[in-house]
Design a protein around this motif. Structure first.
Motif, PDB file in Angstrom:
ATOM      1  N   TYR A   1      49.206  46.485  36.400  1.00 33.78           N
ATOM      2  CA  TYR A   1      48.245  45.729  35.593  1.00 33.78           C
ATOM      3  C   TYR A   1      47.187  46.654  34.980  1.00 33.78           C
ATOM      4  O   TYR A   1      46.612  46.333  33.942  1.00 33.78           O
ATOM      5  CB  TYR A   1      47.595  44.637  36.435  1.00 33.78           C
ATOM      6  CG  TYR A   1      48.506  43.451  36.623  1.00 33.78           C
ATOM      7  CD1 TYR A   1      48.364  42.305  35.847  1.00 33.78           C
ATOM      8  CD2 TYR A   1      49.542  43.474  37.562  1.00 33.78           C
ATOM      9  CE1 TYR A   1      49.207  41.209  36.006  1.00 33.78           C
ATOM     10  CE2 TYR A   1      50.395  42.397  37.721  1.00 33.78           C
ATOM     11  CZ  TYR A   1      50.223  41.262  36.939  1.00 33.78           C
ATOM     12  OH  TYR A   1      51.083  40.209  37.090  1.00 33.78           O
ATOM     13  N   MET A   2      46.928  47.773  35.628  1.00 35.67           N
ATOM     14  CA  MET A   2      46.085  48.841  35.084  1.00 35.67           C
ATOM     15  C   MET A   2      46.626  50.156  35.642  1.00 35.67           C
ATOM     16  O   MET A   2      47.192  50.186  36.735  1.00 35.67           O
ATOM     17  CB  MET A   2      44.622  48.666  35.489  1.00 35.67           C
ATOM     18  CG  MET A   2      43.908  47.484  34.837  1.00 35.67           C
ATOM     19  SD  MET A   2      43.503  47.742  33.100  1.00 35.67           S
ATOM     20  CE  MET A   2      41.998  48.729  33.241  1.00 35.67           C
ATOM     21  N   PRO A   3      46.465  51.269  34.919  1.00 29.38           N
ATOM     22  CA  PRO A   3      46.921  52.556  35.450  1.00 29.38           C
ATOM     23  C   PRO A   3      45.956  53.085  36.505  1.00 29.38           C
ATOM     24  O   PRO A   3      44.754  53.156  36.286  1.00 29.38           O
ATOM     25  CB  PRO A   3      46.931  53.463  34.215  1.00 29.38           C
ATOM     26  CG  PRO A   3      45.931  52.859  33.289  1.00 29.38           C
ATOM     27  CD  PRO A   3      45.959  51.385  33.539  1.00 29.38           C
ATOM     28  N   ILE A   4      46.521  53.454  37.667  1.00 26.88           N
ATOM     29  CA  ILE A   4      45.693  53.997  38.741  1.00 26.88           C
ATOM     30  C   ILE A   4      46.591  54.653  39.775  1.00 26.88           C
ATOM     31  O   ILE A   4      47.738  54.234  39.988  1.00 26.88           O
ATOM     32  CB  ILE A   4      44.829  52.896  39.402  1.00 26.88           C
ATOM     33  CG1 ILE A   4      43.800  53.520  40.346  1.00 26.88           C
ATOM     34  CG2 ILE A   4      45.688  51.857  40.090  1.00 26.88           C
ATOM     35  CD1 ILE A   4      42.768  52.528  40.866  1.00 26.88           C
ATOM     36  N   SER A   5      46.077  55.698  40.407  1.00 22.78           N
ATOM     37  CA  SER A   5      46.760  56.317  41.542  1.00 22.78           C
ATOM     38  C   SER A   5      45.706  56.811  42.515  1.00 22.78           C
ATOM     39  O   SER A   5      44.517  56.849  42.193  1.00 22.78           O
ATOM     40  CB  SER A   5      47.653  57.469  41.085  1.00 22.78           C
ATOM     41  OG  SER A   5      46.887  58.518  40.533  1.00 22.78           O
ATOM     42  N   ALA A   6      46.144  57.207  43.692  1.00 24.31           N
ATOM     43  CA  ALA A   6      45.205  57.668  44.713  1.00 24.31           C
ATOM     44  C   ALA A   6      45.849  58.753  45.551  1.00 24.31           C
ATOM     45  O   ALA A   6      47.058  58.746  45.799  1.00 24.31           O
ATOM     46  CB  ALA A   6      44.770  56.510  45.607  1.00 24.31           C
ATOM     47  N   THR A   7      45.019  59.696  45.977  1.00 21.07           N
ATOM     48  CA  THR A   7      45.416  60.731  46.932  1.00 21.07           C
ATOM     49  C   THR A   7      44.502  60.589  48.143  1.00 21.07           C
ATOM     50  O   THR A   7      43.284  60.712  48.012  1.00 21.07           O
ATOM     51  CB  THR A   7      45.276  62.131  46.316  1.00 21.07           C
ATOM     52  OG1 THR A   7      46.011  62.178  45.081  1.00 21.07           O
ATOM     53  CG2 THR A   7      45.801  63.196  47.261  1.00 21.07           C
ATOM     54  N   LEU A   8      45.082  60.282  49.299  1.00 17.76           N
ATOM     55  CA  LEU A   8      44.319  60.059  50.526  1.00 17.76           C
ATOM     56  C   LEU A   8      44.530  61.225  51.482  1.00 17.76           C
ATOM     57  O   LEU A   8      45.665  61.697  51.651  1.00 17.76           O
ATOM     58  CB  LEU A   8      44.753  58.763  51.210  1.00 17.76           C
ATOM     59  CG  LEU A   8      44.192  57.441  50.668  1.00 17.76           C
ATOM     60  CD1 LEU A   8      44.671  57.147  49.263  1.00 17.76           C
ATOM     61  CD2 LEU A   8      44.550  56.284  51.593  1.00 17.76           C
ATOM     62  N   ALA A   9      43.438  61.676  52.104  1.00 14.84           N
ATOM     63  CA  ALA A   9      43.525  62.853  52.971  1.00 14.84           C
ATOM     64  C   ALA A   9      42.792  62.621  54.288  1.00 14.84           C
ATOM     65  O   ALA A   9      41.883  61.778  54.381  1.00 14.84           O
ATOM     66  CB  ALA A   9      42.937  64.071  52.260  1.00 14.84           C
ATOM     67  N   ARG A  10      43.198  63.410  55.276  1.00 16.71           N
ATOM     68  CA  ARG A  10      42.495  63.411  56.548  1.00 16.71           C
ATOM     69  C   ARG A  10      41.077  63.944  56.370  1.00 16.71           C
ATOM     70  O   ARG A  10      40.806  64.767  55.488  1.00 16.71           O
ATOM     71  CB  ARG A  10      43.241  64.274  57.564  1.00 16.71           C
ATOM     72  CG  ARG A  10      44.561  63.696  58.027  1.00 16.71           C
ATOM     73  CD  ARG A  10      45.138  64.507  59.162  1.00 16.71           C
ATOM     74  NE  ARG A  10      46.384  63.932  59.632  1.00 16.71           N
ATOM     75  CZ  ARG A  10      46.480  62.920  60.498  1.00 16.71           C
ATOM     76  NH1 ARG A  10      45.375  62.367  60.972  1.00 16.71           N
ATOM     77  NH2 ARG A  10      47.650  62.470  60.883  1.00 16.71           N
ATOM     78  N   LYS A  11      40.181  63.498  57.237  1.00 21.22           N
ATOM     79  CA  LYS A  11      38.779  63.891  57.103  1.00 21.22           C
ATOM     80  C   LYS A  11      38.604  65.393  57.266  1.00 21.22           C
ATOM     81  O   LYS A  11      37.746  66.001  56.603  1.00 21.22           O
ATOM     82  CB  LYS A  11      37.927  63.142  58.125  1.00 21.22           C
ATOM     83  CG  LYS A  11      36.433  63.273  57.881  1.00 21.22           C
ATOM     84  CD  LYS A  11      35.638  62.336  58.773  1.00 21.22           C
ATOM     85  CE  LYS A  11      34.150  62.423  58.451  1.00 21.22           C
ATOM     86  NZ  LYS A  11      33.350  61.487  59.292  1.00 21.22           N
ATOM     87  N   GLU A  12      39.414  66.022  58.127  1.00 23.63           N
ATOM     88  CA  GLU A  12      39.245  67.459  58.331  1.00 23.63           C
ATOM     89  C   GLU A  12      39.615  68.258  57.092  1.00 23.63           C
ATOM     90  O   GLU A  12      39.095  69.358  56.870  1.00 23.63           O
ATOM     91  CB  GLU A  12      40.049  67.941  59.541  1.00 23.63           C
ATOM     92  CG  GLU A  12      41.493  67.547  59.564  1.00 23.63           C
ATOM     93  CD  GLU A  12      41.749  66.268  60.347  1.00 23.63           C
ATOM     94  OE1 GLU A  12      42.816  66.192  60.995  1.00 23.63           O
ATOM     95  OE2 GLU A  12      40.889  65.362  60.327  1.00 23.63           O
ATOM     96  N   ILE A  13      40.511  67.719  56.254  1.00 19.95           N
ATOM     97  CA  ILE A  13      40.817  68.389  54.984  1.00 19.95           C
ATOM     98  C   ILE A  13      39.621  68.282  54.053  1.00 19.95           C
ATOM     99  O   ILE A  13      39.167  69.276  53.472  1.00 19.95           O
ATOM    100  CB  ILE A  13      42.078  67.782  54.346  1.00 19.95           C
ATOM    101  CG1 ILE A  13      43.292  68.070  55.226  1.00 19.95           C
ATOM    102  CG2 ILE A  13      42.278  68.318  52.925  1.00 19.95           C
ATOM    103  CD1 ILE A  13      44.580  67.413  54.768  1.00 19.95           C
ATOM    104  N   PHE A  14      39.076  67.084  53.923  1.00 17.73           N
ATOM    105  CA  PHE A  14      37.885  66.881  53.091  1.00 17.73           C
ATOM    106  C   PHE A  14      36.722  67.750  53.568  1.00 17.73           C
ATOM    107  O   PHE A  14      36.004  68.354  52.754  1.00 17.73           O
ATOM    108  CB  PHE A  14      37.494  65.400  53.137  1.00 17.73           C
ATOM    109  CG  PHE A  14      36.165  65.091  52.503  1.00 17.73           C
ATOM    110  CD1 PHE A  14      36.044  64.914  51.138  1.00 17.73           C
ATOM    111  CD2 PHE A  14      35.026  64.967  53.285  1.00 17.73           C
ATOM    112  CE1 PHE A  14      34.810  64.626  50.553  1.00 17.73           C
ATOM    113  CE2 PHE A  14      33.796  64.678  52.725  1.00 17.73           C
ATOM    114  CZ  PHE A  14      33.691  64.507  51.355  1.00 17.73           C
ATOM    115  N   SER A  15      36.565  67.851  54.875  1.00 24.35           N
ATOM    116  CA  SER A  15      35.415  68.579  55.431  1.00 24.35           C
ATOM    117  C   SER A  15      35.438  70.062  55.089  1.00 24.35           C
ATOM    118  O   SER A  15      34.391  70.718  55.060  1.00 24.35           O
ATOM    119  CB  SER A  15      35.363  68.391  56.954  1.00 24.35           C
ATOM    120  OG  SER A  15      35.153  67.026  57.279  1.00 24.35           O
TER     121      SER A  15
END
Length: 461
Positions: free
Chosen positions: A297-311
């Protein structure tokens, strides 16, 4: 040019404009010099209608396995309309309420992966994952040059150059080189054509254990991540055996390699679970999402990561590596985020993952009735993601040529059903038909699909 009351040209004019101006995806336009181009005009539920008024069962969820909740969902359109009137857009370098709420919702569904980065497409989501992994190790282990990505033969991860480089479909890569370096391949996991010539379960799951050999060949200090589809989709609909991912994950952890699971196709109920990896005992470090996230219905994607990667990206304000050096112009667009939120609400409230499991089992049951046909070599799938591999004969397993599969797809369309097939993907093995209807499908819709397919296959005998 003749116009209808709505100002849209009539069918003949649209066809002429089509020939004059369009450059379609994956299409040989020479076809439309002698035949009318198909043009879809309406959709409701799992049914489509073209500009001629002909109706079709949508056996591909919008052509590329996207429209999980079905066509014509007014609540999604209304939610997007309200948001666009309030605030249509702000760059992803600053939050909006819908972006925050969508990130929180995704984190609640995947609590081990609480950090959410939004972009526009599955290809882009995978590109972001590669960049995250490479910058992560550049900061964490600067002396090692740990940057290589391992992918699986037959898997597909997108159309951009790095995504293509990480895709195990050689024909999709043809003519686009040189591709980025730093990518290596492991064998596919299709038992029907075991790359080791073995039979399950007495095979030691060698297709997964091959990862260790490739890591050692590439140099264990250089390998950063492995990317896999939980169920290989466009490469032939291949669900690995249950032992596959535990073996592979143990190897990843032993060598300090991150595991990326590409849930672009398998996410949001397609396989009969909310996420494809939930059929297996596996805990990914990064997951990518797209197609079913907003059902198109709309273009969208997501990349989800573990908190230790973000940190690893957190540092003082003057530090050059204190943030992920990436941007996506339309990533996090407020309207797209709202569409995804309403789409997920529908999937949960209507229990569409559960319906996918039930209807998917029925679909495979009906398809297996076609195994008596001499050209049907193997039937496989997970939920509402099913494949039928066609062969010259069952004993030799020689793949049926692509032009024969095209004839089957065309014959099914004559019966009012849209199904798909492999095209120019895996050299010599583009012999699998696809079925992936919207998750709202019922038994009547499944009967329409399998009935049309049966007639189409019998015309090939």
């Amino acid at each position: 040019m003749k116009q209808t009351l709505t100002g849209v040209p009539q069918a003949a004019e649209l066809a002429e404009l089509h020939r004059e101006h369009l450059w379609l995806h994956l299409t040989n336009h020479r076809l439309y010099e002698t035949q009318e181009p198909p043009i879809m005009a309406e959709g409701k539920g799992y049914m489509l209608k073209d500009i001629q008024g002909r109706e079709f069962v949508d056996g591909l969820s919008g052509g590329v396995w996207v429209v999980n909740v079905g066509h014509g969902r007014e609540s999604i359109a209304d939610a997007v309309s309200r948001q666009l009137k309030t605030l249509p857009y702000y760059a992803g370098s600053m939050a909006t309420p819908p972006y925050i709420m969508l990130a929180a919702k995704l984190a609640s569904l995947l609590p081990s992966l609480p950090k959410v980065y939004l972009s526009n497409s599955g290809s882009e989501a995978n590109e972001k994952a590669f960049k995250m992994v490479r910058q992560y190790f550049a900061v964490k282990s600067p002396g090692k040059k740990k940057y290589k990505i391992i992918y699986r033969n037959r898997d597909y991860h997108g159309t951009t150059l790095a995504a293509l480089a990480s895709s195990g479909q050689q024909e999709r890569k043809a003519d686009f080189g040189p591709l980025p370096e730093g990518f290596a391949e492991i064998p596919h996991a299709l038992c029907y054509r075991c790359p080791f010539g073995k039979s399950y379960p007495g095979c030691n799951i060698d297709c997964a254990r091959a990862l260790e050999q490739v890591i050692q060949q590439e140099g264990e200090d250089s390998v950063a991540a492995v990317i896999l589809e939980p169920v290989t989709a466009g490469g032939g609909i291949i669900p690995p055996v249950p032992e596959y991912y535990p073996v592979l994950q143990e190897i990843c952890r032993r060598y300090g390699v991150l595991l990326i699971l590409d849930e672009v196709v398998t996410g949001f109920g397609r396989t009969g679970a909310l996420f494809g990896h939930q059929h297996y005992d596996v805990e990914p470090d990064i997951i990518t999402l797209a197609k079913g996230l907003a059902s198109g219905y709309m273009p969208i994607s997501a990349t989800l990561a573990r908190k230790e990667i973000f940190s690893q990206f957190l540092a003082g304000p003057e530090e050059p590596d204190g943030f992920f050096r990436d941007i996506s112009t339309f990533g996090g667009c407020a309207g797209s985020s709202v569409a995804a939120l309403e789409n997920i609400r529908i999937i949960e409230e209507e229990r569409l993952a559960e319906n996918s499991a039930v209807m998917g089992a029925y679909l495979l049951e009906c398809l297996r009735e076609l195994e008596v046909l001499p050209i049907v070599g193997n039937i496989r799938g997970q939920g509402l993601l099913a494949g039928v591999e066609l062969v010259e004969d069952k004993r030799s397993k020689v793949p049926l040529p692509e032009n024969r599969l095209a004839q089957v797809v065309a014959a099914a369309r004559e019966e009012g059903v849209i199904i798909g097939r492999m095209t120019r993907s895996v050299p010599g093995y583009n012999n699998v038909l696809y079925m992936a209807p919207p998750l709202i499908i019922d038994k009547y819709g499944i009967d329409r699909i399998t009935g049309a397919l049966g007639k189409a296959l019998r015309r090939q005998l």
